[in-house]
Design a protein around this motif. Sequence first.
Motif, PDB file in Angstrom:
ATOM      1  N   GLY B 203     -35.270 -33.020  31.711  1.00  0.00           N
ATOM      2  CA  GLY B 203     -36.384 -32.986  32.638  1.00  0.00           C
ATOM      3  C   GLY B 203     -35.987 -32.555  34.038  1.00  0.00           C
ATOM      4  O   GLY B 203     -34.900 -32.886  34.522  1.00  0.00           O
ATOM      5  N   GLY B 204     -36.881 -31.826  34.684  1.00  0.00           N
ATOM      6  CA  GLY B 204     -36.689 -31.449  36.076  1.00  0.00           C
ATOM      7  C   GLY B 204     -36.302 -29.999  36.291  1.00  0.00           C
ATOM      8  O   GLY B 204     -36.534 -29.448  37.375  1.00  0.00           O
ATOM      9  N   LYS B 341     -40.983 -38.328  40.505  1.00  0.00           N
ATOM     10  CA  LYS B 341     -40.937 -37.133  39.666  1.00  0.00           C
ATOM     11  C   LYS B 341     -39.776 -36.266  40.098  1.00  0.00           C
ATOM     12  O   LYS B 341     -39.289 -36.370  41.221  1.00  0.00           O
ATOM     13  CB  LYS B 341     -42.274 -36.356  39.756  1.00  0.00           C
ATOM     14  N   THR B 342     -39.342 -35.357  39.214  1.00  0.00           N
ATOM     15  CA  THR B 342     -38.383 -34.307  39.590  1.00  0.00           C
ATOM     16  C   THR B 342     -38.967 -32.975  39.158  1.00  0.00           C
ATOM     17  O   THR B 342     -39.195 -32.743  37.963  1.00  0.00           O
ATOM     18  CB  THR B 342     -37.014 -34.510  38.907  1.00  0.00           C
ATOM     19  N   GLY B 343     -39.190 -32.096  40.126  1.00  0.00           N
ATOM     20  CA  GLY B 343     -39.781 -30.794  39.834  1.00  0.00           C
ATOM     21  C   GLY B 343     -38.982 -29.663  40.446  1.00  0.00           C
ATOM     22  O   GLY B 343     -38.284 -29.867  41.449  1.00  0.00           O
ATOM     23  N   SER B 370     -49.607 -40.383  45.632  1.00  0.00           N
ATOM     24  CA  SER B 370     -49.176 -39.747  46.882  1.00  0.00           C
ATOM     25  C   SER B 370     -47.813 -39.089  46.723  1.00  0.00           C
ATOM     26  O   SER B 370     -47.078 -38.925  47.682  1.00  0.00           O
ATOM     27  CB  SER B 370     -49.129 -40.779  48.007  1.00  0.00           C
ATOM     28  N   VAL B 371     -47.465 -38.709  45.495  1.00  0.00           N
ATOM     29  CA  VAL B 371     -46.210 -37.999  45.260  1.00  0.00           C
ATOM     30  C   VAL B 371     -46.339 -36.580  45.821  1.00  0.00           C
ATOM     31  O   VAL B 371     -47.335 -35.903  45.589  1.00  0.00           O
ATOM     32  CB  VAL B 371     -45.917 -37.939  43.741  1.00  0.00           C
ATOM     33  N   PRO B 381     -41.479 -34.248  34.778  1.00  0.00           N
ATOM     34  CA  PRO B 381     -41.588 -35.605  34.246  1.00  0.00           C
ATOM     35  C   PRO B 381     -41.937 -36.559  35.381  1.00  0.00           C
ATOM     36  O   PRO B 381     -41.403 -36.456  36.491  1.00  0.00           O
ATOM     37  CB  PRO B 381     -40.165 -35.888  33.726  1.00  0.00           C
ATOM     38  N   MET B 382     -42.820 -37.474  35.082  1.00  0.00           N
ATOM     39  CA  MET B 382     -43.137 -38.509  36.056  1.00  0.00           C
ATOM     40  C   MET B 382     -42.687 -39.845  35.470  1.00  0.00           C
ATOM     41  O   MET B 382     -42.836 -40.094  34.267  1.00  0.00           O
ATOM     42  CB  MET B 382     -44.621 -38.512  36.385  1.00  0.00           C
TER      43      MET B 382
END
Lengths: 127, 433
Positions: B203-204, B341-343, B370-371, B381-382
């Motif tokens: 993820g990310g 999260k990681t984006g 408010s992410v 992924p959250m």
Amino acid sequence: MWQMTTLLTAALVCVAIASCAGAPNGSADVGRTLEGVIVGIDPRPDATRVVIEVEPGAPAAPGRKTVILLAGLETEIFIQRADGTVHRGRAADMVVGARVRAEITGVERRSLPPQYEAVRLRVLPLR
Amino acid sequence: MNGLRPRYVLAALTLWVSGGCADLPVVAPVADGSPLNAKAGRPPQQQIWTSDDEYARVARAEVPGFAGFYLEDDGTPVILLKDHRQRAAAERYLAPQLARARRGRNAGAPQQPIVRKVTHDFADLKGWFDKLDVLTFREDVYMLDVDEVDNQVSMGVRDEAAIKAIRREAARMGVPPGVLNVEIRRPPEMRATLQDWTPTLMGGYQIQGPPTAESTGECTYGFNAVYQGMWMFVTASHCTYTTFAMGNTIIGQPYYRQGYEIGSEYADRGMYACAGVNTSCRKSDAAYIKLNGSRTVGQGKIAYTPFNVDPTVAPNLEVIGQYDIIRRYAGPLEVGTYLDKTGRTTGSTYGQIKEACVKIGQLICQDISSVWSDGGDSGAPMYVWLGNDQVELYGVLWGGPEGDVTTTYSSRLSGIEQDLGPLTALCAPGWGC
């Protein structure tokens, strides 16, 4: 009888003109709007993706340079001619290089570029 | 004779002179038995000619006793020689470097180089470097360098035991004491970012679906799972070719290019009666992508960056670690719960649930937090961060309000599975979920 027929005919003619004219000339777009130039058109089964370079200063999508407008079955498309008349159009009427004004729903799908569902698209005359 | 030919020759010569000391590896023949070819125990391979090789050559040719060249912190050029009388020859040889040294931030530096007398020339140092090179195959040795500043050969190692072992070996090889400096150094790390190629999928990281004309189509890899006995990953449906519909989309990491494919769309669907008869909706903007086995699957892993907290500052996307998913997030998601999260666009960010189980368009029971997120983070992924590099998986990110990157819309894991089917092996090995 003759007067009724005349009135009825006049009414029918008015209805016919109204339906062929589509949106009234100069009607204001409501909702969040942005304008830009079409740089790409990609028809897909779910919606045509219209890629636009956004003109700065638009109320919607501040800071975005390139966005994807999703023109689906429910998107109303209009073509505005140089004389100001506005007619109904289709996705196929949009061409790369044309300017568009889009009214979007306000929900941003955060791909890159971001995607917005277009409620209304108006292809503008060239400047 | 073609009038252009002399110009090509001149251009080639100019490139050779100015580029001769650049650190560009080129193939050059080296005579057998020379100190430069002492690679004991190595399989035969083409010799790569580096700037160190060039300086070693110069030390036996144009500038006898040449020992190197560097710039001090203030930009002062320093030439190292065994013999001061070679100064003029050294300055002639280093003319291009001396000119380059006075550019940019060093434009105001002293123009006259300083000459330092040293004990060993570059050929000597390079010869010992080549002898010691075989020791870099030890796992406790991290680096080897001809250290021209201190006129020695430097080796970076893991610990005191390694220092002792290396010194013993160097003495056995006949390297004079005082030539070799051995010191403890931190092990080198690969500093990848979320937008780089990764050998282990997790993820990310950045993915790319089919780009549309004039646009890129980048999104984020969500999380790994097993569906119908096969490895998948989950991302946003709108990152595939057709949103809310099956389309056999190929996904690449980090790019949609030949050789970078990691999988193809396996499960997606349109609106259905997700809330009962006479409804038309979905519970998630998500799709399952079946992995093609070309890379390692990081089961239950999510990459993370330093926390990025200020949307006005460019985010740090350097991957500094991996979280283990140890549980699915269970239970109601109360307003105020922290979500992370990681984006690929904004890295690792976090915020709090502001509104829970909201109908947004035709998606029901979505969450608003408010992410901080931005274009390209879709599919991220959250999760609920637990500390100690452990998290609970909550769902995937898909969007936000136009014009507000400090608010994020996301779909829950439960909604994803209700739409597309149950998932297993979500958690890191040993955590049983």
